[in-house]
Design an enzyme around this catalytic site. Structure first.
Site, PDB file in Angstrom:
ATOM      1  N   ASP A 126       0.861  -1.245   0.087  1.00 44.12           N
ATOM      2  CA  ASP A 126      -0.134   0.048   0.002  1.00 44.12           C
ATOM      3  C   ASP A 126       0.797   1.146   0.086  1.00 44.12           C
ATOM      4  O   ASP A 126       2.105   1.147   0.249  1.00 44.12           O
ATOM      5  CB  ASP A 126      -1.049   0.073   1.122  1.00 44.12           C
ATOM      6  CG  ASP A 126      -0.493  -0.489   2.504  1.00 44.12           C
ATOM      7  OD1 ASP A 126       0.898  -0.429   2.724  1.00 44.12           O
ATOM      8  OD2 ASP A 126      -1.055  -0.803   3.385  1.00 44.12           O
TER       9      ASP A 126
ATOM     10  N   ASN B 118      -7.282  -3.065  14.463  1.00 47.83           N
ATOM     11  CA  ASN B 118      -8.752  -3.257  14.062  1.00 47.83           C
ATOM     12  C   ASN B 118      -8.951  -4.309  13.154  1.00 47.83           C
ATOM     13  O   ASN B 118      -9.854  -4.912  12.434  1.00 47.83           O
ATOM     14  CB  ASN B 118      -9.382  -2.118  13.633  1.00 47.83           C
ATOM     15  CG  ASN B 118      -8.621  -1.350  12.170  1.00 47.83           C
ATOM     16  OD1 ASN B 118      -7.881  -2.248  11.612  1.00 47.83           O
ATOM     17  ND2 ASN B 118      -9.150  -0.361  11.624  1.00 47.83           N
TER      18      ASN B 118
ATOM     19  N   HIS C 168      -7.456  -4.801  10.339  1.00 47.87           N
ATOM     20  CA  HIS C 168      -7.125  -4.574   8.653  1.00 47.87           C
ATOM     21  C   HIS C 168      -5.729  -5.061   8.406  1.00 47.87           C
ATOM     22  O   HIS C 168      -4.814  -5.393   9.357  1.00 47.87           O
ATOM     23  CB  HIS C 168      -6.772  -3.149   8.388  1.00 47.87           C
ATOM     24  CG  HIS C 168      -5.689  -2.201   8.992  1.00 47.87           C
ATOM     25  ND1 HIS C 168      -5.807  -0.922   9.133  1.00 47.87           N
ATOM     26  CD2 HIS C 168      -4.515  -2.760   9.153  1.00 47.87           C
ATOM     27  CE1 HIS C 168      -4.774  -0.597   9.493  1.00 47.87           C
ATOM     28  NE2 HIS C 168      -3.648  -1.462   9.635  1.00 47.87           N
TER      29      HIS C 168
ATOM     30  N   GLU D  24      -9.763  -2.161   5.477  1.00 49.38           N
ATOM     31  CA  GLU D  24     -10.211  -1.710   6.589  1.00 49.38           C
ATOM     32  C   GLU D  24     -11.443  -2.389   6.868  1.00 49.38           C
ATOM     33  O   GLU D  24     -12.266  -2.795   5.961  1.00 49.38           O
ATOM     34  CB  GLU D  24     -10.506  -0.228   6.689  1.00 49.38           C
ATOM     35  CG  GLU D  24      -9.371   0.851   6.537  1.00 49.38           C
ATOM     36  CD  GLU D  24      -8.629   0.837   7.923  1.00 49.38           C
ATOM     37  OE1 GLU D  24      -8.333  -0.119   8.519  1.00 49.38           O
ATOM     38  OE2 GLU D  24      -7.842   2.007   7.957  1.00 49.38           O
TER      39      GLU D  24
HETATM   40  P1  PGA Z   1       2.164  -1.521  12.871  1.00 43.07           P
HETATM   41  O1  PGA Z   1       0.946  -1.500  11.643  1.00 43.07           O
HETATM   42  O2  PGA Z   1       3.174  -2.794  12.254  1.00 43.07           O
HETATM   43  O3  PGA Z   1       2.933  -0.136  12.721  1.00 43.07           O
HETATM   44  O4  PGA Z   1       1.485  -1.573  14.115  1.00 43.07           O
HETATM   45  C1  PGA Z   1       0.426  -2.780  11.261  1.00 43.07           C
HETATM   46  C2  PGA Z   1      -0.616  -2.309  10.318  1.00 43.07           C
HETATM   47  O5  PGA Z   1      -1.283  -1.354  10.508  1.00 43.07           O
HETATM   48  O6  PGA Z   1      -0.992  -3.122   9.356  1.00 43.07           O
END
Ligand code: PGA
Length: 242
Positions: free
Chosen positions: A67, A136, A138, A143
């Site tokens: 992404d 959450n 995702h 999302e």
């Molecule tokens: P993080 O993010 O590794 O910074 O916790 C993970 C994500 O949002 O996929």
């Protein structure tokens, strides 16, 4: 799904790097699906060390990222292109012209999404996809919501994601509200998936991965339908798994 629970983030990073390295050793021309965020930084350090001591050779690999924020210049400190260059590509022997990150500045973003999916096809699919997971649930920026998308698409980030990512920016107002993200179809087509998560904040999302239920409220639950997923989590992130 194979579950590996580690004592801490350091051990998680080492084990995830080992799992990832196996694919590169077995297939030197592997297409590597890469992720950004706090979670992979330790694992990327391990991969850099393996490359420095000649255990790993990335010279024939191609990479494709999950992404990118819409509206950030690739040189912007918080763009995912810059993250990848800084945390991995600048330190390993990969050919940078064979590293792909969606272009969040594309004039025609719909076209960019289509081209990105075509690129994945053209490369013959992803051999190993690394994933973090949001608090959450995702994966990439898919999302939670009423529905999920199969292909690469434009997504509005949820408040929870904006808040979580604000730690990387000077203020929450600077966090882009939209991103381009590979869809669930692109991720699920990867031959192998390695998901990493560290810390208590991820425990609820990780619990869903082992619930036997699939729900768009926790997009990562979809991974239960994939044949080759390795989940590497530390004790804090594993604590709600039944
Ligand atoms: P993080 O993010 O590794 O910074 O916790 C993970 C994500 O949002 O996929």
């Amino acid at each position: 799904m194979k579950l590996i629970v580690t004592k801490n983030y350091e051990e998680l990073s080492k084990i995830a790097a080992e799992e990832f390295a196996k694919v590169v050793i077995e297939k030197p021309t592997a297409v590597l699906g890469l992720a950004t965020g706090g979670s992979p930084i330790g694992m990327y350090k391990e991969l850099i060390a393996k490359c420095e001591n000649k255990e790993l050779d990335f010279s024939k690999c191609t990479s494709i990222n999950l992404d990118e924020y819409i509206g950030l210049n690739p040189e912007h400190e918080q763009s995912y292109r810059n993250f990848m260059n800084t945390n991995l590509f600048n330190h390993i022997n990969i050919d940078k012209t064979k590293t792909f990150v969606p272009n969040g500045l594309a004039k025609n973003l719909e076209e960019e999404c289509k081209n990105y999916d075509n690129k994945i096809e053209e490369l013959g699919g992803i051999d190993v996809q690394l994933l973090g997971i949001g608090n959450n649930g995702h994966i990439a920026f898919n999302e939670p919501g009423d529905e999920l998308s199969a292909g690469t698409h434009i997504i509005s980030l949820t408040e929870s994601t904006i808040e979580a990512n604000a730690r990387f920016f000077d203020s929450i107002d600077e966090v882009p509200r939209k991103a381009l993200t590979m869809g669930l179809g692109g991720i699920m087509k990867a031959k192998k998936i390695i998901l990493i998560a560290s810390g208590e904040g991820k425990a609820e999302a990780i619990k869903g991965l082992f619930s036997g239920k699939i729900t768009t409220d926790n997009p990562a639950t979809m991974l239960q339908m994939h044949r080759d997923v390795v989940v590497v989590v530390d004790e804090a992130a594993a604590k709600l798994i039944k």
